[in-house]
Design a protein around this motif. Structure first.
Motif, PDB file in Angstrom:
ATOM      1  N   MET A   1      10.262  -7.648   2.892  1.00 22.59           N
ATOM      2  CA  MET A   1       9.029  -8.346   2.520  1.00 22.59           C
ATOM      3  C   MET A   1       8.937  -9.671   3.281  1.00 22.59           C
ATOM      4  O   MET A   1       9.890 -10.444   3.304  1.00 22.59           O
ATOM      5  CB  MET A   1       9.040  -8.610   1.008  1.00 22.59           C
ATOM      6  CG  MET A   1       7.740  -9.188   0.501  1.00 22.59           C
ATOM      7  SD  MET A   1       7.740  -9.416  -1.276  1.00 22.59           S
ATOM      8  CE  MET A   1       7.745  -7.718  -1.838  1.00 22.59           C
ATOM      9  N   GLU A   2       7.783  -9.912   3.915  1.00 24.26           N
ATOM     10  CA  GLU A   2       7.639 -11.108   4.747  1.00 24.26           C
ATOM     11  C   GLU A   2       7.433 -12.349   3.905  1.00 24.26           C
ATOM     12  O   GLU A   2       6.848 -12.298   2.815  1.00 24.26           O
ATOM     13  CB  GLU A   2       6.440 -10.932   5.691  1.00 24.26           C
ATOM     14  CG  GLU A   2       6.730 -10.024   6.869  1.00 24.26           C
ATOM     15  CD  GLU A   2       5.594 -10.050   7.893  1.00 24.26           C
ATOM     16  OE1 GLU A   2       4.769 -10.983   7.834  1.00 24.26           O
ATOM     17  OE2 GLU A   2       5.561  -9.149   8.738  1.00 24.26           O
ATOM     18  N   LEU A   3       7.908 -13.476   4.429  1.00 22.74           N
ATOM     19  CA  LEU A   3       7.669 -14.752   3.751  1.00 22.74           C
ATOM     20  C   LEU A   3       6.170 -15.044   3.714  1.00 22.74           C
ATOM     21  O   LEU A   3       5.455 -14.791   4.695  1.00 22.74           O
ATOM     22  CB  LEU A   3       8.410 -15.867   4.475  1.00 22.74           C
ATOM     23  CG  LEU A   3       9.909 -15.881   4.177  1.00 22.74           C
ATOM     24  CD1 LEU A   3      10.692 -16.540   5.295  1.00 22.74           C
ATOM     25  CD2 LEU A   3      10.172 -16.585   2.856  1.00 22.74           C
ATOM     26  N   GLY A   4       5.710 -15.526   2.595  1.00 23.81           N
ATOM     27  CA  GLY A   4       4.280 -15.753   2.395  1.00 23.81           C
ATOM     28  C   GLY A   4       3.574 -14.582   1.756  1.00 23.81           C
ATOM     29  O   GLY A   4       2.419 -14.690   1.328  1.00 23.81           O
ATOM     30  N   SER A  43       7.197   2.798 -12.698  1.00 26.24           N
ATOM     31  CA  SER A  43       7.565   4.145 -12.257  1.00 26.24           C
ATOM     32  C   SER A  43       7.761   4.178 -10.744  1.00 26.24           C
ATOM     33  O   SER A  43       7.272   3.325 -10.015  1.00 26.24           O
ATOM     34  CB  SER A  43       6.468   5.143 -12.645  1.00 26.24           C
ATOM     35  OG  SER A  43       5.327   4.913 -11.841  1.00 26.24           O
ATOM     36  N   ALA A  44       8.462   5.200 -10.310  1.00 24.48           N
ATOM     37  CA  ALA A  44       8.746   5.352  -8.868  1.00 24.48           C
ATOM     38  C   ALA A  44       7.455   5.414  -8.072  1.00 24.48           C
ATOM     39  O   ALA A  44       7.378   4.942  -6.943  1.00 24.48           O
ATOM     40  CB  ALA A  44       9.586   6.599  -8.647  1.00 24.48           C
ATOM     41  N   ALA A  45       6.423   6.010  -8.683  1.00 23.92           N
ATOM     42  CA  ALA A  45       5.136   6.133  -7.993  1.00 23.92           C
ATOM     43  C   ALA A  45       4.529   4.763  -7.707  1.00 23.92           C
ATOM     44  O   ALA A  45       3.852   4.556  -6.712  1.00 23.92           O
ATOM     45  CB  ALA A  45       4.170   6.950  -8.843  1.00 23.92           C
ATOM     46  N   ASP A  46       4.813   3.816  -8.622  1.00 25.75           N
ATOM     47  CA  ASP A  46       4.263   2.473  -8.438  1.00 25.75           C
ATOM     48  C   ASP A  46       5.061   1.666  -7.427  1.00 25.75           C
ATOM     49  O   ASP A  46       4.584   0.664  -6.910  1.00 25.75           O
ATOM     50  CB  ASP A  46       4.269   1.712  -9.769  1.00 25.75           C
ATOM     51  CG  ASP A  46       3.172   2.224 -10.700  1.00 25.75           C
ATOM     52  OD1 ASP A  46       2.210   2.799 -10.186  1.00 25.75           O
ATOM     53  OD2 ASP A  46       3.298   2.041 -11.923  1.00 25.75           O
ATOM     54  N   ALA A  47       6.304   2.074  -7.225  1.00 25.59           N
ATOM     55  CA  ALA A  47       7.177   1.288  -6.344  1.00 25.59           C
ATOM     56  C   ALA A  47       6.617   1.300  -4.927  1.00 25.59           C
ATOM     57  O   ALA A  47       6.258   2.347  -4.402  1.00 25.59           O
ATOM     58  CB  ALA A  47       8.577   1.861  -6.373  1.00 25.59           C
ATOM     59  N   CYS A  48       6.515   0.121  -4.361  1.00 27.03           N
ATOM     60  CA  CYS A  48       6.003   0.032  -2.992  1.00 27.03           C
ATOM     61  C   CYS A  48       6.595  -1.213  -2.353  1.00 27.03           C
ATOM     62  O   CYS A  48       7.439  -1.875  -2.936  1.00 27.03           O
ATOM     63  CB  CYS A  48       4.475  -0.012  -2.985  1.00 27.03           C
ATOM     64  SG  CYS A  48       3.827  -1.508  -3.755  1.00 27.03           S
ATOM     65  N   GLU A  49       6.110  -1.540  -1.173  1.00 28.02           N
ATOM     66  CA  GLU A  49       6.688  -2.669  -0.453  1.00 28.02           C
ATOM     67  C   GLU A  49       6.540  -3.991  -1.193  1.00 28.02           C
ATOM     68  O   GLU A  49       7.262  -4.931  -0.945  1.00 28.02           O
ATOM     69  CB  GLU A  49       6.024  -2.791   0.920  1.00 28.02           C
ATOM     70  CG  GLU A  49       6.506  -1.733   1.898  1.00 28.02           C
ATOM     71  CD  GLU A  49       5.756  -1.812   3.214  1.00 28.02           C
ATOM     72  OE1 GLU A  49       5.114  -2.842   3.456  1.00 28.02           O
ATOM     73  OE2 GLU A  49       5.815  -0.835   3.976  1.00 28.02           O
ATOM     74  N   GLN A  50       5.565  -4.063  -2.090  1.00 23.17           N
ATOM     75  CA  GLN A  50       5.317  -5.337  -2.779  1.00 23.17           C
ATOM     76  C   GLN A  50       6.196  -5.538  -4.007  1.00 23.17           C
ATOM     77  O   GLN A  50       6.037  -6.515  -4.716  1.00 23.17           O
ATOM     78  CB  GLN A  50       3.843  -5.434  -3.174  1.00 23.17           C
ATOM     79  CG  GLN A  50       2.926  -5.595  -1.963  1.00 23.17           C
ATOM     80  CD  GLN A  50       1.482  -5.411  -2.348  1.00 23.17           C
ATOM     81  OE1 GLN A  50       1.062  -4.335  -2.775  1.00 23.17           O
ATOM     82  NE2 GLN A  50       0.703  -6.467  -2.223  1.00 23.17           N
ATOM     83  N   VAL A  51       7.107  -4.593  -4.258  1.00 22.58           N
ATOM     84  CA  VAL A  51       8.061  -4.775  -5.355  1.00 22.58           C
ATOM     85  C   VAL A  51       9.347  -5.325  -4.765  1.00 22.58           C
ATOM     86  O   VAL A  51       9.939  -4.735  -3.855  1.00 22.58           O
ATOM     87  CB  VAL A  51       8.334  -3.449  -6.104  1.00 22.58           C
ATOM     88  CG1 VAL A  51       9.378  -3.666  -7.198  1.00 22.58           C
ATOM     89  CG2 VAL A  51       7.041  -2.913  -6.707  1.00 22.58           C
ATOM     90  N   LEU A  52       9.765  -6.462  -5.253  1.00 19.06           N
ATOM     91  CA  LEU A  52      10.973  -7.117  -4.757  1.00 19.06           C
ATOM     92  C   LEU A  52      12.127  -6.773  -5.700  1.00 19.06           C
ATOM     93  O   LEU A  52      12.128  -7.203  -6.848  1.00 19.06           O
ATOM     94  CB  LEU A  52      10.728  -8.631  -4.722  1.00 19.06           C
ATOM     95  CG  LEU A  52      11.733  -9.509  -3.998  1.00 19.06           C
ATOM     96  CD1 LEU A  52      11.811  -9.162  -2.516  1.00 19.06           C
ATOM     97  CD2 LEU A  52      11.377 -10.979  -4.180  1.00 19.06           C
ATOM     98  N   ASP A  53      13.050  -5.964  -5.221  1.00 21.43           N
ATOM     99  CA  ASP A  53      14.222  -5.615  -6.031  1.00 21.43           C
ATOM    100  C   ASP A  53      15.363  -6.534  -5.607  1.00 21.43           C
ATOM    101  O   ASP A  53      15.828  -6.489  -4.476  1.00 21.43           O
ATOM    102  CB  ASP A  53      14.604  -4.146  -5.811  1.00 21.43           C
ATOM    103  CG  ASP A  53      15.636  -3.667  -6.827  1.00 21.43           C
ATOM    104  OD1 ASP A  53      16.483  -4.490  -7.244  1.00 21.43           O
ATOM    105  OD2 ASP A  53      15.596  -2.482  -7.214  1.00 21.43           O
TER     106      ASP A  53
END
Length: 461
Positions: A1-4, A43-53
């Motif tokens: 995930m990019e800064l900003g 849910s896994a379906a919601d997981a995308c690049e905008q989720v920071l784990d």
């Protein structure tokens, strides 16, 4: 995930929810915390690049540091909004409140407040609020500044260190208190008063003990006596900044029990440093009121644990290296102020964790109570739905050493150089945007000015 980037959710095995640390997902929408779900809630379906784990890093509300001297405009060689707020972001501080001095002009008129806001525009990497100042003769500026959004006001009961921010007399205080009655605003006091010196004044200026003897505990006791009387008389919220002596704590407790709306802070340096360990000529340790002895320090820790001290702040007060008089080592001539904005969280945790404090105590003392002081507690300092998504992601167990290369303050002079601390800040999120990660910052400042809305009981203004 990019800064900003906009972060849509943060997942961790250790999220501080209320008093409890547990696996959770913080869902963010429009810069606010939307909901906090159990770890399996997204849910896994919601997981995308905008989720920071972030694995098992701790996630908790960003620090709200309500005592910071940014010094812009006028003394930007000392600091400035760009460097101060970057340092804040690197330390997990998501909101700072700028003191009315040592900028030129100081924030003591509506015009000066507007000038300061203009200077800060486009320079802040974290959110920024502003204190106004009370000086002799400016009482008619106070209500216009409240209406313009200052968080409250600060005054000095002793020379402030800069001529453009003179200290107030008892008469000035009564005039200011009358203006502040019924506004819901708060008056902050640098609580030291000049007293008749009984000690010898001709000690070696390079010995810390000489400086310490020149600012005895009784200076704080005398000043706080004045503050408690005013607070009880006018029932205006009052706050004692940077308490260094444990001796006035009894006075403060008695005033509160008598109904005074009075709060008190101490700083990281009074909790982390003690007089016995300050070397000869080490003027980077000079501040006012002074760092006192180890017995006094333990009394401050006990008061903090007992709830007698409400919050802990940095009182970040930098200057250029020449003003610290490091070459001569003369404590009597050196500027008094310590730089620690970036390191407040690990400084506090390093000492507090050894004394039985929990992560929930850190949030209460460094985020919630500080937000409350400046009337930001409806949007800052808590991890709950509806609050700004201001988060610090950090590893409390990891150690690091403070070195010049990793100090983001404009000037690197600090008594903490070379000190090993516990607690590494990994990432900082301000209103859902990733502003800092592992030594790097977002390309442009994303912080905003926080103007404090009029309180309900200000209708008569």
């Amino acid at each position: 995930m990019e800064l900003g980037s906009t972060v849509r959710a943060v997942r961790s095995q250790r999220v501080l929810v209320g008093e409890e640390v547990k696996p959770a997902v913080i869902v963010i929408k429009d810069g606010k915390i939307c909901q906090i779900l159990s770890d399996r809630g997204l849910s896994a379906a919601d997981a995308c690049e905008q989720v920071l784990d972030v694995g098992d890093s701790v996630v908790m509300p960003g620090v709200v540091d309500c005592h910071v001297h940014v010094n812009e405009p006028g003394r930007t060689s000392w600091e400035g909004f760009w460097t101060a707020t970057r340092a804040a972001a690197a330390g997990g501080v998501t909101t700072i409140v700028d003191m009315p001095l040592n900028s030129i002009p100081p924030t003591t008129t509506l015009g000066n407040f507007n000038e300061k806001q203009q200077e800060a525009t486009g320079q802040c990497f974290v959110d920024t609020a502003f204190w106004g100042g009370v000086i002799p003769g400016n009482e008619l500026e106070l209500r216009p500044m409240i209406q313009a959004g200052v968080a409250g006001f600060k005054c000095f009961l002793i020379h402030s260190g800069v001529d453009e921010f003179p200290h107030v007399t008892d008469s000035d205080l009564h005039s200011a208190m009358k203006q502040l009655q019924g506004t819901g605003s708060v008056l902050l006091f640098h609580a030291e008063r000049e007293v008749q010196q009984t000690s010898e004044e001709n000690g070696d200026p390079c010995q810390y003990s000489t400086f310490l003897q020149s600012r005895p505990d009784v200076m704080e006791v005398e000043a706080i006596q004045t503050v408690t009387e005013l607070c009880l008389q006018y029932q205006v919220r009052c706050h004692i900044v940077h308490l260094s002596s444990a001796k006035p704590l009894k006075l403060i407790q008695e005033a509160r029990q008598a109904g005074a709306p009075l709060t008190v802070e101490t700083t990281h340096h009074y909790l982390s440093l003690c007089a016995e360990n300050i070397p000869s000529g080490a003027t980077q340790f000079k501040c006012c009121p002074p760092i006192r002895g180890s017995i006094n320090q333990e009394q401050l820790w006990s008061a903090l644990k007992a709830g007698q001290i409400d919050m802990v702040v940095s009182d970040h007060s930098p200057c250029t290296p020449d003003l610290k008089k490091l070459e001569s080592g003369d404590f009597t001539q050196a500027w008094g102020g310590i730089s620690s904005l970036q390191f407040g969280l690990p400084l506090f945790w390093t000492s507090a964790s050894k004394r039985g404090f929990q992560l929930s105590d850190v949030v209460r003392l460094l985020s919630q109570k500080t937000a409350q002081l400046c009337s930001l507690d409806h949007q800052k300092g808590s991890l709950a739905p509806g609050y700004d998504a201001d988060l610090v992601i950090w590893d409390p167990e990891r150690e690091f050493k403070i070195e010049e290369a990793n100090v983001h303050h404009k000037n690197k002079v600090t008594p903490y150089l070379g000190v090993a601390l516990q607690g590494v800040v990994c990432s900082t999120i301000v209103r859902g945007r990733l502003v800092y990660r592992e030594g790097s910052f977002c390309p442009e400042p994303l912080g905003k000015h926080l103007l404090i809305p009029q309180r309900r009981n200000q209708a008569q203004l």
